[in-house]
Design a protein around this motif. Structure first.
Motif: not given
Ligand code: PBG
Length: 328
Positions: A126, A201, A210-211, A223, A227, A254, A280, A319
């Motif tokens: 990504c 996703k 995560f961010r 996004r 997404q 996801k 996350s 995790y």
């Molecule tokens: C990258 C990506 C993201 C996650 C995995 N790959 C974040 C997003 O799309 O903003 C999220 C994983 C998580 O929250 O554990 N695009």
């Protein structure tokens, strides 16, 4: 499969097979295994660096030397599969760090595969961790350009494969990325490298922690133009079908918990390995409630992981992998 001719109570008593733990263990339909888990790692430049992610207790940003020690620990626990996220030292408009031979993930791949050749190393493909604007693609006129982005994602995927990635996992949600990546891999002698596509996703608030971990929050907007919308189920099936047509070997739903219905629907619709990402925010919620002693964190963790597998996931990115492995 439903047999409508079951005898009624009192002949039928389902409690008979719940009486002892031996019986319960014998007839449990869904059993977690260490082989089900993929453990995500956040890798940063430098050495001797290990910093806990404040919103994800027990998870760290680590420099490569510490990632190697982590791999050792994972293998001791019986976990042989990791998913790499890179946090580059510098970001730019076009995410150059993502496809740089000396980028953070490329370096990590080389070192991990050298020391732990048997480790299954999956690389997240990504741009959001590498772009200054934090979006998953190239920006023009404030919008993410699909087809321009495909070229960069293909470059990134090839670069990961060249440096040792065992599986390529595109998470950007551009249209056509699986096909573009399959093509570039096939043209460069990586026809045996599988693709695990983040197929369905969703634009989810569960990615918040995560961010922080990946330093990848979008600097403007959100996004939602790439997404998926959380209300959509039929569209998720379409996304998965397209990724399979384009050559995905493993498809993914996801997040996991708010989308268990889609995990089941995907499992029933397609005969292909299915991954689910226990993201996350799903991790952090349990950690936070457990810290307050509002829930039993370990029991809730095992229940949640079991629910994801019961819904139909063949593998779970989580995790919790290490903690769960200790209880299995
Ligand atoms: C990258 C990506 C993201 C996650 C995995 N790959 C974040 C997003 O799309 O903003 C999220 C994983 C998580 O929250 O554990 N695009």
């Amino acid at each position: 499969m439903t047999n409508l001719n079951y005898p009624n109570f009192p002949v039928s008593r389902l409690r008979r097979l719940r009486k002892t733990s031996v019986l319960r263990n014998m007839f449990r339909e869904t059993v977690l295994s260490k082989n089900d888990f993929i453990y995500p790692l956040f890798i940063v430049e430098g050495t001797k660096f290990k910093k806990e992610i404040s919103s994800m207790p027990g998870q760290f940003q680590m420099s490569i030397d510490n990632v190697l020690r982590e791999c050792e620990e994972l293998q001791k626990l019986g976990i042989f599969s990791i998913l790499l996220f890179g946090i580059p030292a510098a970001k730019d408009e076009i995410g150059s760090g993502a496809y740089d031979k000396n980028g953070i993930v490329q370096k990590a791949l080389r070192e991990i595969k050298k020391e732990f050749p048997e480790m299954l190393v999956i690389s997240d493909v990504c741009l959001c961790e590498y772009t200054s604007h934090g979006h998953c693609g190239v920006i023009e006129n404030d919008s993410v350009q699909n087809d321009e982005t495909l070229k960069l994602l293909a470059k990134e995927a090839l670069s990961h494969a060249e440096n040792g990635a065992d599986i390529i996992a595109p998470s950007d949600m551009m249209d056509g990325r699986v096909g573009a990546i399959r093509k570039v891999l096939d043209e460069n002698n990586f026809s045996e490298t599988p693709i695990m596509a983040y197929s369905a996703k969703f634009a989810s608030a569960f990615y918040g922690p995560f961010r922080e971990a990946a330093e990848s929050a979008p600097q403007f907007g959100d996004r939602k133009s790439y997404q998926m919308d959380s209300g959509n189920s039929d569209e998720a099936i379409k996304e998965i079908a397209l990724d399979i047509q384009e050559g995905a070997d493993i498809v993914m739903v996801k997040p996991a918990l708010s989308y268990l219905d889609l995990i089941r629907r995907a499992k029933d619709n397609f005969n292909i390995p299915l991954a689910a990402y226990n993201v996350s925010g799903e991790y952090s919620m349990i950690k936070a409630a457990a810290e307050k002693n509002w829930i039993d964190g370990e029991k809730v963790m095992m229940e949640v992981l079991t629910s994801i597998k019961r819904a139909g996931a063949d593998v779970i990115i989580t995790y919790f992998a290490k903690e769960a492995a200790k209880l299995i």
